[in-house]
Design an enzyme around this catalytic site. Structure first.
Site, mmCIF file in Angstrom:
data_model
loop_
_atom_site.group_PDB
_atom_site.id
_atom_site.type_symbol
_atom_site.label_atom_id
_atom_site.label_comp_id
_atom_site.label_asym_id
_atom_site.label_seq_id
_atom_site.Cartn_x
_atom_site.Cartn_y
_atom_site.Cartn_z
ATOM 1 N N ASP A 1 0.857 -1.185 0.000
ATOM 2 C CA ASP A 1 0.000 0.000 0.000
ATOM 3 C C ASP A 1 0.890 1.231 0.000
ATOM 4 O O ASP A 1 1.895 1.292 0.732
ATOM 5 C CB ASP A 1 -0.925 0.034 1.217
ATOM 6 C CG ASP A 1 -1.879 1.220 1.151
ATOM 7 O OD1 ASP A 1 -2.876 1.137 0.411
ATOM 8 O OD2 ASP A 1 -1.607 2.244 1.814
ATOM 9 N N GLU B 1 0.713 5.538 0.106
ATOM 10 C CA GLU B 1 -0.036 6.781 0.285
ATOM 11 C C GLU B 1 0.732 7.891 -0.431
ATOM 12 O O GLU B 1 1.954 7.987 -0.311
ATOM 13 C CB GLU B 1 -0.188 7.120 1.772
ATOM 14 C CG GLU B 1 -0.896 6.039 2.582
ATOM 15 C CD GLU B 1 -2.329 5.792 2.136
ATOM 16 O OE1 GLU B 1 -2.955 6.738 1.589
ATOM 17 O OE2 GLU B 1 -2.827 4.667 2.312
ATOM 18 N N HIS C 1 -6.003 4.680 5.898
ATOM 19 C CA HIS C 1 -5.159 5.557 5.085
ATOM 20 C C HIS C 1 -3.788 5.772 5.701
ATOM 21 O O HIS C 1 -3.054 6.674 5.280
ATOM 22 C CB HIS C 1 -5.854 6.891 4.792
ATOM 23 C CG HIS C 1 -7.240 6.716 4.245
ATOM 24 N ND1 HIS C 1 -7.492 5.934 3.135
ATOM 25 C CD2 HIS C 1 -8.440 7.175 4.665
ATOM 26 C CE1 HIS C 1 -8.794 5.944 2.898
ATOM 27 N NE2 HIS C 1 -9.385 6.672 3.815
#
Length: 221
Positions: free
Chosen positions: A23, A25, A183
């Protein structure tokens, strides 16, 4: 089943590819122009019963590359504070962070008798694009990940649970999800890893990947 046998099954399960959950961001949607702000990866392995399980997590704050774009809307969405003193103290460059992730990924590939890593992500094309762009910027020649193939848990959870949002898919799968932690690259990667493992193991339990036949074939070989 021994640990060695589990590693052999892992090598067979995804055609010698080792799934690694990622992941990222970012400061926007453009992998060539927008900054990577956080990056995390979770390696996976098999337990002695042939179930896929999370292994190790690697997570880093990232310094934006020179002249990178960062949209305020992206910061509002992720909650990342670029001026946070702790972040400033521990953030790594893209080059350093990719090295800290690629080294253990290569070790996991070898340890599981695989030939290459394959990225697993929730809306995987997004993370894959940023990962490849960062590797190219850093002139990394030995990217352990397949250059374009990936497993997308948004697609898989849409098929299995009728949900494509990560939080809703996790809850449908019986996985706790804290929206206040969402997030963060580390948190989202670890929940995505749980979700992917749950889907793969459920398919095995339903007979979709016949472990007994695989074990028999390995014994005959």
């Amino acid at each position: 089943m021994s640990e060695a046998h589990a590693r052999e099954l892992m090598a067979q399960r995804f055609r010698s590819y080792l799934p690694v959950v990622v992941d990222i961001e970012t400061g926007g949607f453009d992998p060539q122009r927008d900054a990577i702000l956080e990056m995390a990866a979770v390696t996976l392995c098999m337990d002695p019963e042939g179930n896929l399980i999370p292994d190790a997590t690697y997570a880093f704050h990232i310094e934006p590359f020179e002249q990178a774009n960062i949209e305020q809307s992206a910061l509002d969405f992720t909650g990342i504070k670029l001026d946070d003193p702790l972040r400033k103290r521990i953030a790594l460059s893209e080059q350093e962070a990719l090295g800290e992730i690629f080294r253990p990924v290569r070790k996991a590939i070898k340890g599981n008798q695989c030939t290459r890593a394959i990225l697993v992500g929730h809306n995987a094309a997004f993370d894959h694009g940023f990962l490849n762009a960062a590797a190219n910027r850093c002139n990394i020649k030995r990217n352990p990940f397949h250059p374009f193939s990936s497993f997308d848990t948004a697609t898989l959870s849409g098929l299995v649970y009728g949900q494509t949002v990560l939080a809703k898919a996790c809850r449908a799968a019986g996985i706790e999800f804290d929206n206040t932690e969402a997030h963060s690259a580390r948190y989202d990667t670890e929940r995505t890893a749980e979700l992917f493992c749950t889907i793969v193991n459920r398919f095995k339990d339903l007979g979709g990947w016949n472990l007994a036949q695989r074990e028999q074939g390995m014994e005959e070989d």
